[in-house]
Design a protein around this motif. Sequence first.
Motif, PDB file in Angstrom:
ATOM      1  N   GLN A  28      29.334 -12.957 -24.406  1.00 32.32           N
ATOM      2  CA  GLN A  28      28.561 -13.443 -25.536  1.00 32.32           C
ATOM      3  C   GLN A  28      27.467 -14.391 -25.074  1.00 32.32           C
ATOM      4  OE1 GLN A  28      31.188 -15.138 -28.300  1.00 32.32           O
ATOM      5  NE2 GLN A  28      29.938 -14.603 -30.048  1.00 32.32           N
ATOM      6  N   GLU A  29      27.843 -15.298 -24.178  1.00 33.43           N
ATOM      7  CA  GLU A  29      26.817 -16.121 -23.563  1.00 33.43           C
ATOM      8  C   GLU A  29      26.404 -15.406 -22.297  1.00 33.43           C
ATOM      9  OE1 GLU A  29      29.529 -19.188 -23.776  1.00 33.43           O
ATOM     10  OE2 GLU A  29      29.140 -18.859 -25.889  1.00 33.43           O
ATOM     11  N   PHE A  30      25.110 -15.266 -22.138  1.00 29.65           N
ATOM     12  CA  PHE A  30      24.651 -14.512 -20.980  1.00 29.65           C
ATOM     13  C   PHE A  30      24.974 -15.252 -19.699  1.00 29.65           C
ATOM     14  CE2 PHE A  30      21.266 -12.955 -24.065  1.00 29.65           C
ATOM     15  CZ  PHE A  30      22.118 -11.981 -24.531  1.00 29.65           C
ATOM     16  N   MET A  31      25.395 -14.479 -18.706  1.00 28.34           N
ATOM     17  CA  MET A  31      25.701 -15.063 -17.412  1.00 28.34           C
ATOM     18  C   MET A  31      24.525 -14.785 -16.481  1.00 28.34           C
ATOM     19  SD  MET A  31      28.972 -15.991 -17.802  1.00 28.34           S
ATOM     20  CE  MET A  31      30.254 -15.713 -19.001  1.00 28.34           C
ATOM     21  N   LEU A  32      23.431 -15.432 -16.765  1.00 28.92           N
ATOM     22  CA  LEU A  32      22.239 -15.201 -15.952  1.00 28.92           C
ATOM     23  C   LEU A  32      21.767 -16.528 -15.380  1.00 28.92           C
ATOM     24  CD1 LEU A  32      20.333 -12.834 -18.405  1.00 28.92           C
ATOM     25  CD2 LEU A  32      21.505 -12.165 -16.313  1.00 28.92           C
ATOM     26  N   VAL A  33      21.150 -16.435 -14.203  1.00 28.20           N
ATOM     27  CA  VAL A  33      20.624 -17.656 -13.592  1.00 28.20           C
ATOM     28  C   VAL A  33      19.181 -17.829 -14.033  1.00 28.20           C
ATOM     29  CG1 VAL A  33      20.267 -18.875 -11.431  1.00 28.20           C
ATOM     30  CG2 VAL A  33      22.085 -17.172 -11.620  1.00 28.20           C
ATOM     31  N   ASN A  34      18.944 -18.890 -14.792  1.00 26.26           N
ATOM     32  CA  ASN A  34      17.637 -19.091 -15.413  1.00 26.26           C
ATOM     33  C   ASN A  34      16.485 -19.148 -14.435  1.00 26.26           C
ATOM     34  OD1 ASN A  34      17.933 -19.003 -18.127  1.00 26.26           O
ATOM     35  ND2 ASN A  34      18.586 -21.132 -18.304  1.00 26.26           N
ATOM     36  N   ASP A  35      16.725 -19.709 -13.264  1.00 21.18           N
ATOM     37  CA  ASP A  35      15.616 -19.938 -12.350  1.00 21.18           C
ATOM     38  C   ASP A  35      15.323 -18.734 -11.461  1.00 21.18           C
ATOM     39  OD1 ASP A  35      15.125 -22.471 -13.268  1.00 21.18           O
ATOM     40  OD2 ASP A  35      16.700 -23.329 -12.021  1.00 21.18           O
ATOM     41  N   LEU A  36      16.149 -17.712 -11.545  1.00 22.30           N
ATOM     42  CA  LEU A  36      15.889 -16.531 -10.733  1.00 22.30           C
ATOM     43  C   LEU A  36      15.165 -15.484 -11.577  1.00 22.30           C
ATOM     44  CD1 LEU A  36      19.204 -16.080  -8.717  1.00 22.30           C
ATOM     45  CD2 LEU A  36      17.089 -17.186  -8.019  1.00 22.30           C
ATOM     46  N   THR A  37      14.567 -14.523 -10.899  1.00 19.00           N
ATOM     47  CA  THR A  37      13.879 -13.467 -11.641  1.00 19.00           C
ATOM     48  C   THR A  37      14.899 -12.463 -12.150  1.00 19.00           C
ATOM     49  OG1 THR A  37      13.627 -12.040  -9.739  1.00 19.00           O
ATOM     50  CG2 THR A  37      11.869 -13.633 -10.124  1.00 19.00           C
ATOM     51  N   GLU A  46      15.607  -9.241 -24.423  1.00 13.53           N
ATOM     52  CA  GLU A  46      15.386  -8.712 -23.086  1.00 13.53           C
ATOM     53  C   GLU A  46      16.488  -9.175 -22.136  1.00 13.53           C
ATOM     54  OE1 GLU A  46      11.385  -9.114 -21.776  1.00 13.53           O
ATOM     55  OE2 GLU A  46      11.850  -8.523 -19.724  1.00 13.53           O
ATOM     56  N   ALA A  47      16.901 -10.417 -22.292  1.00 11.70           N
ATOM     57  CA  ALA A  47      17.973 -10.933 -21.445  1.00 11.70           C
ATOM     58  C   ALA A  47      19.222 -10.075 -21.610  1.00 11.70           C
ATOM     59  CB  ALA A  47      18.284 -12.380 -21.813  1.00 11.70           C
ATOM     60  N   GLN A  48      19.435  -9.614 -22.838  1.00 14.67           N
ATOM     61  CA  GLN A  48      20.593  -8.781 -23.083  1.00 14.67           C
ATOM     62  C   GLN A  48      20.471  -7.441 -22.350  1.00 14.67           C
ATOM     63  OE1 GLN A  48      21.306  -7.911 -27.210  1.00 14.67           O
ATOM     64  NE2 GLN A  48      23.405  -8.450 -26.782  1.00 14.67           N
ATOM     65  N   ARG A  49      19.270  -6.898 -22.377  1.00 13.62           N
ATOM     66  CA  ARG A  49      19.073  -5.637 -21.648  1.00 13.62           C
ATOM     67  C   ARG A  49      19.299  -5.863 -20.155  1.00 13.62           C
ATOM     68  NH1 ARG A  49      14.992  -5.199 -25.702  1.00 13.62           N
ATOM     69  NH2 ARG A  49      13.286  -5.897 -24.388  1.00 13.62           N
ATOM     70  N   VAL A  50      18.866  -7.025 -19.680  1.00 12.35           N
ATOM     71  CA  VAL A  50      19.086  -7.341 -18.269  1.00 12.35           C
ATOM     72  C   VAL A  50      20.579  -7.366 -17.967  1.00 12.35           C
ATOM     73  CG1 VAL A  50      18.809  -9.086 -16.490  1.00 12.35           C
ATOM     74  CG2 VAL A  50      16.935  -8.614 -18.057  1.00 12.35           C
ATOM     75  N   GLU A  51      21.340  -7.961 -18.865  1.00  9.84           N
ATOM     76  CA  GLU A  51      22.797  -8.013 -18.672  1.00  9.84           C
ATOM     77  C   GLU A  51      23.379  -6.599 -18.586  1.00  9.84           C
ATOM     78  OE1 GLU A  51      25.119 -10.012 -18.057  1.00  9.84           O
ATOM     79  OE2 GLU A  51      24.704 -12.039 -18.791  1.00  9.84           O
ATOM     80  N   ILE A  52      22.899  -5.726 -19.459  1.00 10.04           N
ATOM     81  CA  ILE A  52      23.440  -4.367 -19.464  1.00 10.04           C
ATOM     82  C   ILE A  52      23.075  -3.651 -18.171  1.00 10.04           C
ATOM     83  CG2 ILE A  52      23.269  -2.115 -20.597  1.00 10.04           C
ATOM     84  CD1 ILE A  52      23.007  -3.650 -23.237  1.00 10.04           C
ATOM     85  N   HIS A  83      15.551   3.921 -21.402  1.00 10.19           N
ATOM     86  CA  HIS A  83      14.432   3.299 -22.105  1.00 10.19           C
ATOM     87  C   HIS A  83      14.661   1.828 -22.388  1.00 10.19           C
ATOM     88  CE1 HIS A  83      14.335   7.623 -23.129  1.00 10.19           C
ATOM     89  NE2 HIS A  83      13.137   7.463 -22.637  1.00 10.19           N
ATOM     90  N   MET A  84      15.075   1.111 -21.384  1.00  5.48           N
ATOM     91  CA  MET A  84      15.261  -0.329 -21.563  1.00  5.48           C
ATOM     92  C   MET A  84      14.075  -1.039 -20.937  1.00  5.48           C
ATOM     93  SD  MET A  84      19.244  -1.134 -20.996  1.00  5.48           S
ATOM     94  CE  MET A  84      19.915   0.135 -19.968  1.00  5.48           C
ATOM     95  N   ASP A  85      13.241  -1.617 -21.780  1.00  3.62           N
ATOM     96  CA  ASP A  85      12.105  -2.361 -21.232  1.00  3.62           C
ATOM     97  C   ASP A  85      12.581  -3.647 -20.608  1.00  3.62           C
ATOM     98  OD1 ASP A  85      10.497  -0.540 -22.288  1.00  3.62           O
ATOM     99  OD2 ASP A  85       9.986  -1.697 -24.095  1.00  3.62           O
ATOM    100  N   ILE A  86      12.325  -3.806 -19.328  1.00  5.87           N
ATOM    101  CA  ILE A  86      12.493  -5.144 -18.759  1.00  5.87           C
ATOM    102  C   ILE A  86      11.356  -5.403 -17.787  1.00  5.87           C
ATOM    103  CG2 ILE A  86      15.003  -5.279 -19.017  1.00  5.87           C
ATOM    104  CD1 ILE A  86      15.097  -4.732 -15.943  1.00  5.87           C
ATOM    105  N   GLN A  87      11.113  -6.665 -17.548  1.00  4.47           N
ATOM    106  CA  GLN A  87      10.062  -7.041 -16.606  1.00  4.47           C
ATOM    107  C   GLN A  87      10.747  -7.665 -15.398  1.00  4.47           C
ATOM    108  OE1 GLN A  87       6.986  -9.287 -19.070  1.00  4.47           O
ATOM    109  NE2 GLN A  87       8.737  -9.192 -20.426  1.00  4.47           N
ATOM    110  N   PRO A  88      10.913  -6.891 -14.329  1.00  2.00           N
ATOM    111  CA  PRO A  88      11.761  -7.331 -13.216  1.00  2.00           C
ATOM    112  C   PRO A  88      11.293  -8.619 -12.558  1.00  2.00           C
ATOM    113  CG  PRO A  88      11.074  -5.041 -12.949  1.00  2.00           C
ATOM    114  CD  PRO A  88      10.328  -5.577 -14.112  1.00  2.00           C
ATOM    115  N   ASP A  89      10.027  -8.958 -12.660  1.00  2.00           N
ATOM    116  CA  ASP A  89       9.544 -10.108 -11.906  1.00  2.00           C
ATOM    117  C   ASP A  89       9.428 -11.386 -12.710  1.00  2.00           C
ATOM    118  OD1 ASP A  89       9.362  -8.671  -9.536  1.00  2.00           O
ATOM    119  OD2 ASP A  89       7.524  -7.716 -10.270  1.00  2.00           O
ATOM    120  N   LYS A  90       9.765 -11.289 -13.996  1.00  2.00           N
ATOM    121  CA  LYS A  90       9.754 -12.517 -14.808  1.00  2.00           C
ATOM    122  C   LYS A  90      11.016 -13.318 -14.547  1.00  2.00           C
ATOM    123  CE  LYS A  90       6.139 -12.853 -17.568  1.00  2.00           C
ATOM    124  NZ  LYS A  90       5.781 -12.027 -18.705  1.00  2.00           N
ATOM    125  N   ARG A  91      10.909 -14.624 -14.671  1.00  2.00           N
ATOM    126  CA  ARG A  91      12.109 -15.453 -14.579  1.00  2.00           C
ATOM    127  C   ARG A  91      12.872 -15.373 -15.898  1.00  2.00           C
ATOM    128  NH1 ARG A  91       9.272 -19.933 -12.826  1.00  2.00           N
ATOM    129  NH2 ARG A  91       9.987 -20.989 -14.698  1.00  2.00           N
TER     130      ARG A  91
END
Lengths: 514, 366
Positions: free
Chosen positions: A90-99, A149-155, A133-141
């Motif tokens: 439910q809470e994304f497990m992503l590192v904010n400072d990484l791309t 988008e963060a959710q798509r990144v998680e998937i 068809h998941m739009d993500i921008q790989p180089d954005k932080r």
Amino acid sequence: MAAKDDYIVEMSDIDKSFPAVHAVDGGQFTLRRGEIHSLIGENGAGKSTMMKMLYGLYRPDGGTIKINGKVMEHLTPGISIGEGIGMVHQEFMLVNDLTVLENVILGFEPKKGVIINFEESRARINKYVETYHMDIQPDKRIDQISVGEAQRVEIIKTLYRGANVLILDEPTAVLTPQECTKFFEILQELRNDGKSIVFISHKLNEVMEISDRITVMRTGKYIATVNKEDTNTTELAKMMVGREVFLSIEKEKANIGAPILELKDIWTSGEKELSKIRGVSFDVRAGEIVGIAGVDGNGQSELIEAVAGLRKVEKGQVILDGQDITNDTPFEARKAGLTHIPEDRNLRGLNRALSIEENLVAWRFEEKPFATGINRNKKEIRKFAEDLIEKFDIRPTEPTVITQSLSGGNAQKIVVAREVDADGKLLIASQPSRGVDIGAIESIRKILNAVKKEGKGILLVSADLEEVLALSDRIVVMYEGRIMGIVDSEDATSDNVGLLMLGERLDEKEKEVS
Amino acid sequence: MAEKKNNPYITLLLTLLLSMVVGAIFMLVLGFKPFDAYVQLFKGAFVGKVNLGTTLQKFVPILLTGVGFAVASKVGCFNAGIEGELYLGAITAAWAGHYLPKMPAFLHILVCLVLAMIVGALWAAIPAILKVKWDVNEICVCILSTYVAKFFTSWLCNGPLSAKTGMPQTPAVHENIMLTQIMKPSQANTGLFIAFIVVAAVIWLLYRSTVGYKFLTVGLNSAHADYMGINSKKVVIQGMMLSGALGGIAGTIEVLGVYGYFLDNFSLNIANDGMLSSMIVWNDIRLVPLMAFFVASLKAGALSMERFAGVPRSIVDTITAIFIIFATMETLFHFLYKKKKTKEEKAAMTINAAPAGSEKGGKKDE
């Protein structure tokens, strides 16, 4: 499509206790290859616990878990991932400072010698992006991208780790209606590709829209598994709660009086932006509920804080029942008749380390009869708390219980009880039913309507559009710190309000596309 | 969810035993007899009027500074500056006790106490104000301001306030305001009772008064406090000032009860022992007296252990250090509670009719 008995996951007779709770008692769950299976239930029904056991985060006390037909004895997240289970929390497990790219490959980096092979990872990620068809921008932080988008990144992250089973824990809670539609399309494509999806939710409309099968849990117990075709939302709600539920309260014609709250050209700054709120004006009249709709983060929180004296108003006026309360301290605003259910009950709403009674008396602990001089009258406080606990049906009923251990619904009821009992002129209800169970939502909505009938003004903010539509007499739609429009409840639908929520620019873009 | 604290008394006792065992191993390795050493340590702390008296005398400032530290922690501050407040309070009391005109003894003592409290409180307000206004880390300010306080008092008792006896000390306070000794020939004095009254008052203030409620609310969740209309910045300053005032009282009792004058550099880190006593018991004010007493007994007993068992005093510091390490491992004795806990919690479950969200409460909401 899903073969009938081709089970990828079978969980039977699962039992799990935590120190304070018997979280799962006889849990059953099966998942077929290539199906979307919803797991529904109120908060604390044990859905997340079930899935955390499947993911190896918790070990069951009893019962068997089979993955791909194999009985799994000692499941750990490592083994689970190896078996193709992936979980989006439910809470994304992503590192904010990484791309985005770095986040996806974190821990599973393809290497060239000791160097990370970014080309290869990029290619692999692009494959998922194209297939589903998941739009993500790989180089954005991560801190530069939207929640959707963060959710798509998680998937993508879970897919990248080889998941065939995706467990999604309340994935739509953070999305707008339009984003949801797109999200569901992605889920369908994943299913068509043979992936199995566990969809944890308590939004029944969505469950009916997306699922193949639905399993209902209630207070840790397995209730039933049904095919979507054989059920409807009313029946599901009944199974979840154990009784009939009436969320859509008959909206009584508001008996509207004089303006209670007048906002005149409010400007205020946010944490990052200099002018988060730009010239907002509207009013709330006695006996009406004005709902603010908008995607989270479009200035609703800042606006409420500015009204309640928690954020500096840079320009403009806040007038409460004829009295100018612009930039008054929260204490002065309260004295003027402002009551406020804050959006984050764990941060502002409650002092989680203190007891129910201390929280109920929190804004009037210095008043008589709760204190004489500086001496606190514990007896009076206890009596007062017991009254409110009974009146608002807070459980447990013991006033000395520390609020940290309460369920979301009961914790929220404490906040609601305190603010409604304060008997102000205006009640600000910010996300009043976020993270609470259906039973509590029902009673909170009833309370808000009762307050309205008493002739008070209510300013409602909710990320849940359905809630805004269900309760409000007028709806103010905010987008990027401005008001996009004010819609009367008769004319409001989730479509027209949803479009306003996305702002006109997006509105035009969609027209171009379609 | 944070680990629940189990019965703190048992945990402390077990921690104590464990660290004594480790201490004993150290002594064996160094070729001493641990049993003898502990017997002497115990005797040196408790047996005989002088020994017990010394323990009590050392106990008082540790207790007051420990409670002072705990009070600051309640408003979310780490008051590392109690030593400085103790010094300034002490020299204020020494000044007031010598230079103020004669007045009834009781009144004079009270004046000394109050002045020392004010000075201590104002000194502690500096880091607090810097913290709430400009977000300056209060620990840094405290540590630095302690040096200032030490050197300032050192200059005072060598210069303007010097007794001119060749010793770095102030002139003696009036004989009649010296606190009565209660266990002659030890230096224990009625300051012990003052300390008890003060600590009781602080406990009442924290847990039974609106002032204390504000402290707790702000310390636990300042965002909630602000939203409730409590000015959290003001409360943080008040909390630190109370903390500093307690340091001032500790200094006064040292001057009026033990020395009779301000002696340069007299404290030798009393406040550090107080801070440790508080931190070991998770800043729970109701446990600080116990811990302070324990630390004081170690200090008092160490001397006789060295004298009669030949074990160097520093072994006591080692034991204290080990004790701190173990005490901070909060889950060290967790296994003891596991079985008992499930039973207890099950019983609790029947009381809490709907606790189903408790596991998730923290994580799931929002």
